[in-house]
Design an enzyme around this catalytic site. Structure first.
Site, PDB file in Angstrom:
ATOM      1  CB  THR A  11      -0.921   0.000   1.313  1.00  0.00           C
ATOM      2  OG1 THR A  11      -0.230   0.145   2.134  1.00  0.00           O
ATOM      3  CG2 THR A  11      -1.816  -1.063   1.443  1.00  0.00           C
ATOM      4  CE  LYS A  13       7.309  -1.072  -4.069  1.00  0.00           C
ATOM      5  NZ  LYS A  13       8.349  -2.935  -4.807  1.00  0.00           N
ATOM      6  CG  ASP A  72      13.436  -6.406  -8.537  1.00  0.00           C
ATOM      7  OD1 ASP A  72      12.506  -6.282  -7.865  1.00  0.00           O
ATOM      8  OD2 ASP A  72      14.091  -6.820  -8.761  1.00  0.00           O
ATOM      9  CB  SER A  73      13.158  -0.933  -5.959  1.00  0.00           C
ATOM     10  OG  SER A  73      12.282  -1.105  -5.218  1.00  0.00           O
ATOM     11  CE1 TYR A 157      17.615  -4.366   4.453  1.00  0.00           C
ATOM     12  CE2 TYR A 157      16.717  -3.885   2.254  1.00  0.00           C
ATOM     13  CZ  TYR A 157      17.513  -4.968   3.353  1.00  0.00           C
ATOM     14  OH  TYR A 157      17.653  -6.432   3.306  1.00  0.00           O
ATOM     15  CG  ASP A 158      13.373   3.976   2.979  1.00  0.00           C
ATOM     16  OD1 ASP A 158      13.753   3.832   1.609  1.00  0.00           O
ATOM     17  OD2 ASP A 158      11.457   3.553   2.756  1.00  0.00           O
ATOM     18  CG  HIS A 184      15.334   4.111  -5.504  1.00  0.00           C
ATOM     19  ND1 HIS A 184      14.636   4.255  -4.208  1.00  0.00           N
ATOM     20  CD2 HIS A 184      14.751   2.893  -4.922  1.00  0.00           C
ATOM     21  CE1 HIS A 184      14.396   3.626  -3.287  1.00  0.00           C
ATOM     22  NE2 HIS A 184      14.537   2.655  -3.583  1.00  0.00           N
ATOM     23  NE  ARG A 185       8.974   2.357  -5.771  1.00  0.00           N
ATOM     24  CZ  ARG A 185       9.800   2.111  -4.572  1.00  0.00           C
ATOM     25  NH1 ARG A 185       9.496   2.960  -3.918  1.00  0.00           N
ATOM     26  NH2 ARG A 185      10.282   0.821  -4.432  1.00  0.00           N
TER      27      ARG A 185
END
Length: 201
Positions: A11, A13, A72-73, A157-158, A184-185
């Site tokens: 949710t 993302k 994908d990240s 990992y934020d 990045h996203r």
């Protein structure tokens, strides 16, 4: 109203993608995995972010018939030769567990001095359209891995990552707007959003 399927049920993302797409793709509705008929999701077995994103986007298009976005990240740590990379979500083994992944990462970097804790988040976003169009873009956020968990925003990992643009804050301590601006996203989505808008016309 145009509909785009995002092959995810995360949710946070979904919210992040909708916030970034909304100003660029007018009147678009982003659907997640919980909004469509359930289908067998592919195993993410590709060695690259691009490969996994395409795999998921193609499967989503085949299952729903809707224009499909998938990403994908992961976190790539220099002192770990770019790992966990594509294995980021399952770094500590199944089932996926952010807290366990973060503990493992801290353990692996325990003896690494601060100046060598550099890392970056990488993201590939794929878009597959029923007309056969396939697009992939990539985004990157550079920074370093801290020694303690901080913040309650974001995911993954934020809580351990400080971007170069905000070296005194983890990305979990940033506001959604500030994070979107450098993530990045966010960077990948801002690249692909005009292409998605064109394909939906």
């Amino acid at each position: 109203m145009a509909e785009v399927f995002l092959a995810s049920r995360n949710t946070k993302k979904l919210g992040e993608m909708e916030r970034i797409l909304a100003p660029i793709v007018e009147g678009v509705r982003v659907l997640g995995l919980d909004d469509v008929v359930e289908y067998a999701e592919p195993v993410e077995d590709q060695p690259t972010f691009e490969g996994n994103a395409l795999l998921k986007a193609r499967a989503g298009l085949a299952a729903t018939g809707l224009p499909t976005l998938a990403d994908d990240s992961g976190l790539c740590v220099d002192a770990l030769n770019g790992m966990p990379g594509v294995l980021s979500a399952r770094w500590s083994g199944p089932p996926k567990d952010d807290a366990r992944n973060n503990r493992l990462l801290l353990d692996q970097l325990a003896d690494v001095p601060d100046e060598r804790r550099t890392a970056h988040f990488a993201c590939a976003v794929a878009f597959c359209h029923p007309d056969g169009t396939e697009l992939v873009v990539e985004g990157r956020m550079d920074g370093r891995v801290l020694r303690e968990l901080r913040g309650s925003g974001g995911f993954g990992y934020d809580v351990l990552f400080a971007a170069v643009e905000h070296p005194d804050l983890t990305t979990a301590e940033l506001s959604p707007t500030d994070k979107d601006a450098i993530s990045h996203r966010g960077r990948a989505l801002r690249q692909i959003a005009p292409l998605v808008a064109h394909a939906l016309r």
